[in-house]
Motif scaffolding. Structure first.
Motif, mmCIF file in Angstrom:
data_model
loop_
_atom_site.group_PDB
_atom_site.id
_atom_site.type_symbol
_atom_site.label_atom_id
_atom_site.label_comp_id
_atom_site.label_asym_id
_atom_site.label_seq_id
_atom_site.Cartn_x
_atom_site.Cartn_y
_atom_site.Cartn_z
ATOM 1 N N UNK A 108 0.856 -1.196 0.000
ATOM 2 C CA UNK A 108 0.000 0.000 0.000
ATOM 3 C C UNK A 108 0.895 1.251 0.000
ATOM 4 N N UNK A 109 1.892 1.244 0.881
ATOM 5 C CA UNK A 109 2.795 2.388 0.992
ATOM 6 C C UNK A 109 3.582 2.573 -0.305
ATOM 7 N N UNK A 110 4.005 1.444 -0.907
ATOM 8 C CA UNK A 110 4.745 1.532 -2.174
ATOM 9 C C UNK A 110 3.871 2.199 -3.235
ATOM 10 N N UNK A 111 2.622 1.776 -3.296
ATOM 11 C CA UNK A 111 1.696 2.373 -4.268
ATOM 12 C C UNK A 111 1.510 3.858 -3.999
ATOM 13 N N UNK A 112 1.295 4.200 -2.720
ATOM 14 C CA UNK A 112 1.071 5.603 -2.347
ATOM 15 C C UNK A 112 2.245 6.486 -2.758
ATOM 16 N N UNK A 113 3.444 6.125 -2.296
ATOM 17 C CA UNK A 113 4.539 7.074 -2.552
ATOM 18 C C UNK A 113 4.982 7.079 -4.009
ATOM 19 N N UNK A 114 4.692 6.002 -4.737
ATOM 20 C CA UNK A 114 5.007 6.072 -6.171
ATOM 21 C C UNK A 114 4.027 6.973 -6.916
ATOM 22 N N UNK A 115 2.776 7.006 -6.471
ATOM 23 C CA UNK A 115 1.853 7.935 -7.120
ATOM 24 C C UNK A 115 2.265 9.385 -6.853
ATOM 25 N N UNK A 116 2.772 9.645 -5.632
ATOM 26 C CA UNK A 116 3.174 11.026 -5.306
ATOM 27 C C UNK A 116 4.537 11.345 -5.921
ATOM 28 N N UNK A 117 5.550 10.566 -5.525
ATOM 29 C CA UNK A 117 6.915 10.915 -5.929
ATOM 30 C C UNK A 117 7.209 10.448 -7.356
ATOM 31 N N UNK A 118 6.651 9.319 -7.731
ATOM 32 C CA UNK A 118 6.882 8.820 -9.085
ATOM 33 C C UNK A 118 5.942 9.484 -10.069
ATOM 34 N N UNK A 119 4.654 9.185 -9.910
ATOM 35 C CA UNK A 119 3.684 9.628 -10.906
ATOM 36 C C UNK A 119 3.617 11.130 -11.045
ATOM 37 N N UNK A 120 3.327 11.816 -9.955
ATOM 38 C CA UNK A 120 3.167 13.271 -10.033
ATOM 39 C C UNK A 120 4.439 13.922 -10.558
ATOM 40 N N UNK A 121 5.547 13.565 -9.963
ATOM 41 C CA UNK A 121 6.794 14.254 -10.305
ATOM 42 C C UNK A 121 7.256 13.869 -11.711
ATOM 43 N N UNK A 122 7.254 12.586 -12.035
ATOM 44 C CA UNK A 122 7.746 12.182 -13.359
ATOM 45 C C UNK A 122 6.842 12.739 -14.457
ATOM 46 N N UNK A 123 5.535 12.689 -14.255
ATOM 47 C CA UNK A 123 4.644 13.194 -15.303
ATOM 48 C C UNK A 123 4.819 14.707 -15.471
ATOM 49 N N UNK A 124 4.997 15.410 -14.356
ATOM 50 C CA UNK A 124 5.239 16.861 -14.472
ATOM 51 C C UNK A 124 6.564 17.119 -15.185
ATOM 52 N N UNK A 125 7.583 16.332 -14.852
ATOM 53 C CA UNK A 125 8.893 16.536 -15.481
ATOM 54 C C UNK A 125 8.849 16.214 -16.972
ATOM 55 N N UNK A 126 8.115 15.144 -17.324
ATOM 56 C CA UNK A 126 7.987 14.832 -18.755
ATOM 57 C C UNK A 126 7.210 15.945 -19.466
ATOM 58 N N UNK A 127 6.203 16.472 -18.764
ATOM 59 C CA UNK A 127 5.475 17.614 -19.323
ATOM 60 C C UNK A 127 6.411 18.788 -19.551
ATOM 61 N N UNK A 128 7.304 19.019 -18.574
ATOM 62 C CA UNK A 128 8.272 20.119 -18.694
ATOM 63 C C UNK A 128 9.201 19.896 -19.871
ATOM 64 N N UNK A 129 9.580 18.633 -20.067
ATOM 65 C CA UNK A 129 10.479 18.340 -21.186
ATOM 66 C C UNK A 129 9.807 18.716 -22.506
#
Lengths: 799, 95
Positions: A374-395
């Motif tokens: 559960x924790x793995x899913x949670x922090x990947x959505x925050x630190x992985x999903x949110x951040x990576x998708x924003x960074x790819x958007x920035x790219x």
């Protein structure tokens, strides 16, 4: 030297855009490496009883994946864009300290390479998880040298980030164009400012924890293996850094969303002031939530309640941010281009990750969910999903600006949709695996976890492989993309008013911001003089020397001596550049309120001093922690007739036994020596301010002599202590003394090197009544060393 | 401020630092409880640190925007030290 493929250019550049591109390329390299590791362990977890990895190999892969993604990918990729975009957005020609910017990058690259290399060392790399919990991370349980090298890589990264923090705070505070007030500053730049302020206070605790860990691993101390220190000492250090780190990753990502969402909604961001307030609130609360990672420890019920409340509270500012992002969309004229798609994807990820995070603030639920998928899913959505998708958007958003060419929109959209599907397939099933422990390398068939793991692994391969499409799009577009023009998106910030890619100095003429308009003054002289492009090898060679030094300390001492020699030789080169004034022309910005009355060097030094003081306060906290947890601690307070024992030694205290106290006379003499050196340093500055070069030389020489005297007395004292058996491995009192005082001694030596340079420069008439910045800033540093000692003396010698 | 005035100020501050250092040591000999000794010594050390920061590092002459960095940290540090020492005191007072 502007040739794109000139190796010399890329190895010696200090231009902020070049450094930004270096960060971007490197962080992508590390992302693919860490992603490849993730795909490997997803294969292992695909079905029950897999044997692709042994338990240790699996742990190494997971540890390296976690560390690399969080510290060498997500944050640095945000800073790739920050390096490139922030100086342009504020109307500056470069960072405040271009050479330090290059140094930050090289430290980042080599620290990452150290981490990767640790993976391949005999015995393998770190296999303790990214949290490196003690005592698991000590040599008692993790003897392999790879763990030591990984810790050194982290220390090097902390150094890189500290330098970067100093640079960004100074740049944003001092280098803004005229009229670029705080209220007009773009939100991406605000996001970076909040990030670096959090970094300033969050990374020194990690640095302190790592220093102590390395002391345990290399010098044989026992901070993390003793009952007085142990697991909780490390956990406090780590999570005081670790939880703000989440917001350190998030803030640049949200800053990116504040650029993309308005640009593609064709309307200004809604609730700008509330967003900035929410950001500030989140930055403060981020330092008050670390205890929720320790609900399962011996925290008292009251402490748990407090951390539970603050952990719920921190969701509030992020709810505000999310609502305002959505509100911006409401009445907008939305264009679903690739950057916008990734921006919307990031909001979707953030909502899922945020909501599931609130569950973890509950003490009762935390007992169930902690250590589960559960924790793995949670922090990947925050630190992985949110951040990576924003960074790819920035790219995608800034790719046209950085390259002058458009990317392929169709490929971009395919990349987004498949990435979103793949990412959700990996991590959403993990919420259903709340009963599966996260730190197991395989699981039995009877557990019933295989179906969700099938989906997650398939999702992993979909997400991982589609990133190759991004690479293809970049490479194809670099060659064949249509010209982008100045402003393909109709953006409002300064970067869209200059050519794509921007010229070396960003602006031909300094921009001015008047009311709501940006003005480029025409005719007349430019406000910033044209500056020759500056290249220097010293940031790279200092980094090479440091890397050799660290490897040498971990594995082969002669290598450390070679590394030290390389660093010293490079510093001579660096100082010679200083003496010639090679980088002086890049120095001064306009200075906007409230930093208009301070030079950027002095501001940078004060920021650096803040980081240093934070580091020392954490090391001292560690000392107080182990002292308070020890049954008995040797102290002059325990000795009845202290007057007879002012010279210290082994003393038999009735009811306590034999204790070793320090030589109070020597400690007092050394304190007087150091405060006297502060006086002479202040007099040196006073002399040159009055044009008295002779006085400057005399007082600098006196400061050097007093500093050397301090170190000689310290050496004499240590030799005596060692001969009496008070060695670094003789217990926590000795270990904490040698570590803390030794760290202070290292700072004294660094100050002495700087003073030696000042003396050389003074004898070459390098200082005048008008030009004495080096004296002033070295003085600030030297007095800081004095202030630290003013606390160490009573703590170790008197109390 | 004139050169001589500033020089005098620096020397005065140095004199205070020396005197306070000696006072710290003498405090150990005073017939006071450990709690008072600890509080007194840390207070004196803090005063010395403030003197160095404000006079030798010229913080008192800097704009407030600069003061906020070290002062916030110094105040936090002092408060934190006092709190930590108070927590540690039961163990430090074993006799």
């Amino acid at each position: 030297m502007s040739e794109t493929f000139s190796l010399r250019r890329w190895l010696t550049t200090t231009n902020h855009k070049d450094v930004g591109i270096l960060y971007l390329v490197t962080s992508f390299y590390f992302m693919f490496f860490a992603g490849f590791l993730a795909m490997n362990f997803r294969v292992q977890l695909f079905s029950p009883n897999q044997s692709l990895f042994t338990a240790s190999a699996y742990n190494q892969v997971v540890t390296t994946h976690g560390l690399m993604m969080i510290l060498w990918v997500l944050s640095p990729m945000g800073f790739a864009f920050a390096n490139y975009i922030v100086p342009i957005q504020i109307g500056a020609k470069d960072m405040a300290f271009p050479r330090l910017n290059a140094l930050s990058y090289w430290f980042y690259l080599f620290s990452g390479l150290l981490l990767v290399s640790s993976f391949f060392l005999p015995g393998g790399g770190a296999d303790v998880g990214w949290t490196a919990y003690a005592p698991l991370s000590t040599t008692k349980y993790t003897p392999q040298v790879g763990m030591t090298v990984a810790a050194m890589a982290l220390i090097m990264l902390v150094a890189s980030i500290t330098v970067s923090t100093v640079n960004f705070i100074t740049t944003i505070a001092r280098e803004r164009a005229r009229g670029m007030t705080w209220s007009k500053m773009p939100l991406f730049t605000w996001g970076i400012l909040y990030t670096v302020i959090m970094m300033l206070f969050a990374f020194p605790p990690l640095g302190a924890g790592l220093l102590i860990l390395l002391s345990d691993r290399i010098l044989g101390t026992m901070f993390f293996t003793s009952n007085a220190g142990g697991a909780l000492l490390w956990e406090n250090f780590f999570w005081f850094f670790g939880h703000p780190e989440v917001y350190i990753l998030l803030a640049p990502a949200l800053g990116i969303l504040f650029e993309i969402i308005p640009a593609f909604s064709r309307r200004p961001i809604y609730g700008r002031k509330f967003i900035l307030g929410a950001f500030a609130l989140a930055s403060i609360i981020s330092f008050l939530v670390w205890g929720h990672h320790m609900f399962a420890t011996t925290e008292t019920a009251l402490v748990k309640k407090i951390f539970s409340a603050t952990s719920v509270a921190i969701s509030l500012p992020f709810e505000i941010v999310t609502i305002y992002l959505i509100a911006t969309l409401l009445r907008g004229s939305i264009r679903l281009s690739t950057p916008m798609l990734f921006g919307l994807g990031a909001i979707y990820m953030f909502i899922i990750g945020g909501i599931t995070g609130v569950f973890n603030a509950s003490i009762a639920l935390d007992y169930q969910f902690r250590g589960s998928y559960w924790v793995v899913g949670h922090f990947h959505f925050v630190m992985g999903g949110t951040v990576i998708f924003a960074l790819l958007g920035a790219l995608y958003y800034w790719f046209p600006k950085m390259t002058g060419r458009m990317y392929n929109e169709k490929l971009g959209k395919i990349h987004f949709f498949i990435s979103a599907i793949g990412f959700t397939m990996i991590y959403f099933p993990m919420f259903f695996l709340f009963d599966m422990p996260r730190r197991i390398f395989t699981y039995p068939a009877t557990a019933g976890w295989d179906f969700m793991n099938h989906i997650a692994t398939i999702g992993g391969f979909i997400f991982g492989s589609i990133q190759l499409l991004l690479l293809a799009n970049i490479l194809l577009s670099l060659r064949r993309g249509p010209p982008a023009g100045f402003n393909p998106w109709g953006g409002w910030t300064l970067e869209w008013l200059i050519p794509s890619p921007p010229p070396a100095q960003d602006f031909e003429v300094s921009p001015k911001i008047e009311r709501e308009e940006i003005v480029f003054p025409k005719g007349g002289s430019t406000e910033w003089e044209d500056v020759e492009e500056s290249y220097t090898p010293w940031p790279l060679t200092i980094t090479i020397g440091t890397t050799l030094g660290l490897l040498g300390v971990a594995m082969f001492l002669p290598l450390a001596i070679l590394g030290l020699a390389v660093v010293l030789a490079s510093l001579v080169g660096w100082f010679r550049d200083d003496f010639r004034g090679k980088f002086a022309a890049k120095a001064e910005g306009m200075g906007m309120w409230p930093f208009e009355k301070i030079s950027h060097e002095k501001l940078g030094m004060w920021v650096f001093i803040t980081a240093e003081m934070m580091l020392f306060s954490m090391v001292v906290s560690g000392y107080i922690y182990v002292r308070s947890n020890s049954a008995v601690w040797p102290s002059p307070l325990l000795v009845t007739n202290i007057l007879a024992h002012l010279q210290g030694g082994i003393i038999n205290v009735p009811g306590v036994g034999e204790i070793a106290i320090h030589n109070i006379v020597l400690g007092t003499v050394n304190t007087l020596v150091l405060v006297t050196s502060s006086l002479t340093m202040a007099l040196a500055l006073n002399a040159i301010k009055n044009g008295n070069v002779r006085g400057l030389k005399i007082w600098l020489l006196a400061t050097l002599a007093l500093g050397v005297t301090f170190m000689v007395i310290k050496g004499y004292e240590w030799a005596g202590l060692y001969s009496e058996g008070f060695t670094i491995t003789s217990g926590l009192p000795a270990a904490s003394y040698y570590l803390t005082v030794g760290l202070h001694g290292a700072h004294v030596i660094a100050g002495l090197i700087a003073i030696a340079f000042l003396i050389t420069k003074a004898y070459k008439n390098g200082f005048t009544k008008e030009s004495y910045t080096g004296i002033e800033n070295t003085g600030l540093y030297w007095h800081m060393v004095d202030v630290i000692w003013l606390f160490l003396f009573p703590l170790f010698y008197l109390l | 401020m004139y050169d001589m005035d500033r020089t005098k100020l620096y020397v005065y501050v140095w004199g205070i630092l020396v005197a306070f250092t000696i006072i710290e040591v003498i405090t150990l000999l005073a017939p006071l409880t450990h709690t008072v000794i600890i509080a007194a010594v840390i207070t004196v050390a803090s005063v010395k640190a403030i003197a160095v920061v404000s006079i030798y590092q010229h913080l008192k002459d800097e704009p407030n925007s600069v003061k906020m960095f070290p002062l916030t940290l110094l105040i936090l540090l002092i408060v934190f030290l006092l709190l930590a020492l108070l927590i540690a005191m039961p163990n430090m007072m074993v006799q």
